[in-house]
Design a protein around this motif. Sequence first.
Motif, PDB file in Angstrom:
ATOM      1  N   LYS A 126      -5.231   3.391  21.420  1.00 31.30           N
ATOM      2  CA  LYS A 126      -5.768   2.157  21.997  1.00 31.30           C
ATOM      3  C   LYS A 126      -6.650   2.568  23.110  1.00 31.30           C
ATOM      4  O   LYS A 126      -7.528   1.895  23.611  1.00 31.30           O
ATOM      5  N   SER A 127      -6.596   3.974  23.622  1.00 30.66           N
ATOM      6  CA  SER A 127      -7.631   4.527  24.764  1.00 30.66           C
ATOM      7  C   SER A 127      -8.510   5.347  24.017  1.00 30.66           C
ATOM      8  O   SER A 127      -9.642   5.598  24.460  1.00 30.66           O
ATOM      9  N   GLY A 128      -8.049   6.191  22.893  1.00 31.75           N
ATOM     10  CA  GLY A 128      -9.043   7.133  22.445  1.00 31.75           C
ATOM     11  C   GLY A 128      -8.628   8.377  22.616  1.00 31.75           C
ATOM     12  O   GLY A 128      -7.666   8.885  22.910  1.00 31.75           O
ATOM     13  N   GLY A 129      -9.574   9.433  22.065  1.00 32.50           N
ATOM     14  CA  GLY A 129      -9.285  10.872  21.695  1.00 32.50           C
ATOM     15  C   GLY A 129      -9.274  11.541  23.286  1.00 32.50           C
ATOM     16  O   GLY A 129      -8.995  12.670  23.407  1.00 32.50           O
ATOM     17  N   VAL A 130      -9.637  10.935  24.247  1.00 31.56           N
ATOM     18  CA  VAL A 130      -9.846  11.223  25.658  1.00 31.56           C
ATOM     19  C   VAL A 130      -8.303  11.718  26.210  1.00 31.56           C
ATOM     20  O   VAL A 130      -8.111  12.413  27.210  1.00 31.56           O
ATOM     21  N   THR A 131      -7.485  10.867  25.626  1.00 27.55           N
ATOM     22  CA  THR A 131      -6.120  11.188  26.160  1.00 27.55           C
ATOM     23  C   THR A 131      -5.377  12.605  25.738  1.00 27.55           C
ATOM     24  O   THR A 131      -4.372  13.064  26.176  1.00 27.55           O
ATOM     25  N   ALA A 132      -6.545  13.399  24.814  1.00 27.00           N
ATOM     26  CA  ALA A 132      -5.992  15.118  24.708  1.00 27.00           C
ATOM     27  C   ALA A 132      -5.982  15.559  26.193  1.00 27.00           C
ATOM     28  O   ALA A 132      -5.379  16.513  26.522  1.00 27.00           O
ATOM     29  N   LEU A 133      -7.006  15.209  27.199  1.00 21.82           N
ATOM     30  CA  LEU A 133      -7.050  15.603  28.349  1.00 21.82           C
ATOM     31  C   LEU A 133      -5.736  15.246  29.081  1.00 21.82           C
ATOM     32  O   LEU A 133      -5.133  16.023  29.953  1.00 21.82           O
ATOM     33  N   SER A 134      -5.031  14.150  28.779  1.00 25.70           N
ATOM     34  CA  SER A 134      -3.677  13.733  29.456  1.00 25.70           C
ATOM     35  C   SER A 134      -2.661  14.526  28.801  1.00 25.70           C
ATOM     36  O   SER A 134      -1.941  14.954  29.577  1.00 25.70           O
ATOM     37  N   TRP A 135      -2.724  14.974  27.616  1.00 25.95           N
ATOM     38  CA  TRP A 135      -1.806  15.733  26.988  1.00 25.95           C
ATOM     39  C   TRP A 135      -1.510  17.119  27.676  1.00 25.95           C
ATOM     40  O   TRP A 135      -0.864  17.825  28.138  1.00 25.95           O
ATOM     41  N   LEU A 136      -2.921  17.781  28.031  1.00 29.38           N
ATOM     42  CA  LEU A 136      -3.217  18.921  28.736  1.00 29.38           C
ATOM     43  C   LEU A 136      -2.441  18.860  30.157  1.00 29.38           C
ATOM     44  O   LEU A 136      -1.798  19.654  30.589  1.00 29.38           O
TER      45      LEU A 136
ATOM     46  N   ARG B  86     -15.215  11.931  17.900  1.00 24.64           N
ATOM     47  CA  ARG B  86     -16.265  11.608  18.893  1.00 24.64           C
ATOM     48  C   ARG B  86     -16.489   9.923  19.106  1.00 24.64           C
ATOM     49  O   ARG B  86     -16.532   9.455  20.183  1.00 24.64           O
ATOM     50  N   ALA B  87     -16.561   9.336  17.942  1.00 24.13           N
ATOM     51  CA  ALA B  87     -16.753   7.719  17.933  1.00 24.13           C
ATOM     52  C   ALA B  87     -15.188   7.207  18.556  1.00 24.13           C
ATOM     53  O   ALA B  87     -15.376   6.178  19.351  1.00 24.13           O
ATOM     54  N   SER B  88     -14.240   7.925  18.592  1.00 20.36           N
ATOM     55  CA  SER B  88     -12.941   7.210  19.064  1.00 20.36           C
ATOM     56  C   SER B  88     -12.726   8.084  20.353  1.00 20.36           C
ATOM     57  O   SER B  88     -11.508   7.768  20.751  1.00 20.36           O
ATOM     58  N   TRP B  89     -13.633   8.798  21.164  1.00 19.89           N
ATOM     59  CA  TRP B  89     -13.052   9.405  22.384  1.00 19.89           C
ATOM     60  C   TRP B  89     -12.879   8.841  23.387  1.00 19.89           C
ATOM     61  O   TRP B  89     -11.586   8.663  24.117  1.00 19.89           O
ATOM     62  N   ASN B  90     -13.478   7.480  23.616  1.00 14.96           N
ATOM     63  CA  ASN B  90     -13.043   6.610  24.981  1.00 14.96           C
ATOM     64  C   ASN B  90     -13.278   5.128  24.202  1.00 14.96           C
ATOM     65  O   ASN B  90     -14.295   4.833  24.408  1.00 14.96           O
ATOM     66  N   VAL B  91     -12.318   4.477  23.629  1.00 14.19           N
ATOM     67  CA  VAL B  91     -12.412   3.145  23.344  1.00 14.19           C
ATOM     68  C   VAL B  91     -12.150   1.851  24.166  1.00 14.19           C
ATOM     69  O   VAL B  91     -12.285   0.729  24.022  1.00 14.19           O
ATOM     70  N   THR B  92     -11.972   2.337  25.502  1.00 14.93           N
ATOM     71  CA  THR B  92     -11.912   1.226  26.623  1.00 14.93           C
ATOM     72  C   THR B  92     -13.004   1.305  27.347  1.00 14.93           C
ATOM     73  O   THR B  92     -14.140   1.908  27.194  1.00 14.93           O
ATOM     74  N   ASP B  93     -12.914   0.249  28.347  1.00 18.84           N
ATOM     75  CA  ASP B  93     -14.208   0.016  29.017  1.00 18.84           C
ATOM     76  C   ASP B  93     -14.022   0.665  30.348  1.00 18.84           C
ATOM     77  O   ASP B  93     -14.614   0.399  31.707  1.00 18.84           O
ATOM     78  N   ARG B  94     -13.282   1.658  30.640  1.00 12.73           N
ATOM     79  CA  ARG B  94     -12.897   2.195  31.792  1.00 12.73           C
ATOM     80  C   ARG B  94     -13.423   3.738  31.659  1.00 12.73           C
ATOM     81  O   ARG B  94     -13.692   4.376  30.606  1.00 12.73           O
ATOM     82  N   SER B  95     -13.255   4.480  32.976  1.00 15.17           N
ATOM     83  CA  SER B  95     -13.871   5.905  32.874  1.00 15.17           C
ATOM     84  C   SER B  95     -12.953   6.671  32.171  1.00 15.17           C
ATOM     85  O   SER B  95     -11.889   6.592  31.985  1.00 15.17           O
ATOM     86  N   ASP B  96     -13.485   7.907  31.790  1.00 20.61           N
ATOM     87  CA  ASP B  96     -12.514   9.132  31.327  1.00 20.61           C
ATOM     88  C   ASP B  96     -11.447   9.487  32.014  1.00 20.61           C
ATOM     89  O   ASP B  96     -10.454   9.419  31.617  1.00 20.61           O
ATOM     90  N   ALA B  97     -11.515   9.797  33.429  1.00 24.48           N
ATOM     91  CA  ALA B  97     -10.802   9.925  34.593  1.00 24.48           C
ATOM     92  C   ALA B  97      -9.592   8.754  34.495  1.00 24.48           C
ATOM     93  O   ALA B  97      -8.404   9.142  34.459  1.00 24.48           O
ATOM     94  N   SER B  98     -10.195   7.731  34.605  1.00 24.15           N
ATOM     95  CA  SER B  98      -9.019   6.441  34.773  1.00 24.15           C
ATOM     96  C   SER B  98      -8.113   6.364  33.526  1.00 24.15           C
ATOM     97  O   SER B  98      -7.070   6.314  33.702  1.00 24.15           O
ATOM     98  N   VAL B  99      -8.872   6.702  32.447  1.00 23.67           N
ATOM     99  CA  VAL B  99      -8.044   6.534  31.036  1.00 23.67           C
ATOM    100  C   VAL B  99      -6.887   7.664  31.201  1.00 23.67           C
ATOM    101  O   VAL B  99      -5.772   7.827  30.890  1.00 23.67           O
ATOM    102  N   VAL B 100      -7.484   8.891  31.462  1.00 21.93           N
ATOM    103  CA  VAL B 100      -6.563  10.139  31.609  1.00 21.93           C
ATOM    104  C   VAL B 100      -5.380   9.923  32.317  1.00 21.93           C
ATOM    105  O   VAL B 100      -4.252  10.219  32.196  1.00 21.93           O
ATOM    106  N   PHE B 101      -5.401   9.420  33.625  1.00 20.77           N
ATOM    107  CA  PHE B 101      -4.509   9.293  34.570  1.00 20.77           C
ATOM    108  C   PHE B 101      -3.669   8.240  34.123  1.00 20.77           C
ATOM    109  O   PHE B 101      -2.390   8.268  34.269  1.00 20.77           O
ATOM    110  N   SER B 102      -3.860   6.712  33.652  1.00 20.27           N
ATOM    111  CA  SER B 102      -3.246   5.929  33.358  1.00 20.27           C
ATOM    112  C   SER B 102      -2.507   6.223  32.116  1.00 20.27           C
ATOM    113  O   SER B 102      -1.500   5.204  31.728  1.00 20.27           O
TER     114      SER B 102
END
Length: 434
Positions: A38-48, A180-196
Motif C-alpha cells: 500500500k506504500s510501495g517499494g520504499v519500505t525496503a528502507l524501513s526494513w533496513l 521502480r513504478a511501485s517505489w512510492n505509491v502514496t502522496d507522502r515523502s519517502d522519509a514519511s513513508v519509511v518512518f510510518s
Amino acid sequence: MPMTADSSAKIGPVLATFVVANNMIGSGFFLLPATLAKSGGVTALSWLLGTVLAVVLGSAFARLARHYPNLESPDDYVRPSLGRDMGFLATTLYWISSWMGNNAIAVAAFGYLVILLPVGDGSVTRLIGQLLLIWLMFGLNLMGPRQIARFQSFCVVLGLLPVAVILIWGWGSFDGDIYRASWNVTDRSDASVVFSSLAPIFWAFVGLETGAMVAGVVRNPQRNVPIATIGGIVIAGIVYLLSSVLMMGIVPAAQLSQSSAPFALVAGQMFGAWAIPIIAAAAALKATGTLGGWMLVSGESGARAAQRGFLPPIFGRLRANGSAGWGLFIIAASMTLLAVFTLAPTVSSQFETLIEMVVTLVIMAYATAGLALLLGSPERLATRSDRIIGMGALVACGLLVYSSSIRTLVGGVVIALLSLAAYRGFARRGRPVA
C-alpha cells in the motif's frame, strides 16, 4: 520453573540462532508484503531501519540474559530495577500482546487456506475460518507442549521449502520497471513513508527476545545468547527484505496490496496457476504451525504470570501433560472476541489493525528492558556498557512509538492503565500479588 538442561542436552550458537530466526519468520513473512505494498517499494528502507532497531533491542535482551541467566519472564529483570508494579505491567503487557498477536497469525493462515477451499473470500467466511483455526490450535495445545513442538517442526519443514524456491528462483522474474513504478505509491515523502511503516514492519521482529528467554538451555549463554540473538535478527531481516523487494518487482503494488495471499499470487505469476495451491498450502501450514507455537507461549507466559500473582490463579492451573488448560480456554475465548471486533473488508486491513496494537504493547514491554539496564538495581549496579545499551533500546522504542498512530498509542495506554488498576484492586482485596 526456570528452563534448565544438562550440558549434553544444551544447544550451541548455530542451533540457537535458527531458533531465534524461526520465531520471527512467521505470519509477517507471508502477509506483510501485501500490507507494505500500500506504500510501495520504499519500505525496503524501513526494513533496513527496522533491522537496525531490532539489533539494538536484541542487544539489550542479550545483556539482560548475562545478568539473569535463568531469565524466563520480564518480571525477572524489571522488578529488581523498577519494582513490583512495573514488573507486573511488563509481564502482563507481553502476555496480552502474545495472544492478540495470535489473531494476526490466524488472519494470515486463513488468508492462504481460503485459496484451497471451495468457499468465497468474504468477511463472514474469513471470520469462521479464523475461529476454526483458533479453536483447532487450542485443542492441539491441550494435548501438551510436546505435541505442539512436533507439529510446529513438521510445519516449518514442509511450509518453508516451497517458499524458499520462490526466493531463490524468483529473481529471474524480477522486473526493475515494475519495482521502480511501485517505489512510492502514496502522496507522502519517502522519509514519511519509511518512518510510518516502522511499526507494522516491527511485527516481523517480535520474538527477538526469545534467545534471552531460553538462555537456560543454551551452552555457554554469556557468549552464545548474544550471538544467537543478533544472528537470528540479521537472518530474519535479510529474508524479510529480500522477499519484500522481490515480490514488489514481480507484481505491481496495487495488485499486491489487494491480495490475501501475496506469495501465492507471485508464484502464479512466476510458474503458472498450478503453483498457486502449492504455495498457498505451504504458507497456510507454516502460519498454522506458528499459531500453535505462539498459543503455547501465551499459555505458558500466562501460567508464569499467575504463579507470580499477576493473573488470577486459574491461569496457572496445569494439566497432567503440562498444558495450561483453563488459561488456554480463556485465551481462545478472548481471541474469538477480538476476531469479531477487528473484522475488516480485506485480510491486509484486519492484519494491519491487529499488528499495530500488538507492536504498541510489545514496545512498552521492551522499553522496560532498556530502563532496567539504564538504572541497574541495588544488587547489580549499571555499568557504562549497560547504560549505553539501555539508552539505545529506549531510543529504538521511541522511534517505534513515533511511527505508531495516535489512536493505537492511546489504546495501548488504556490497556496498560486498566491492567494496572485491576491488579492494584486485587492487591487491596488481600489477594496474593507476589
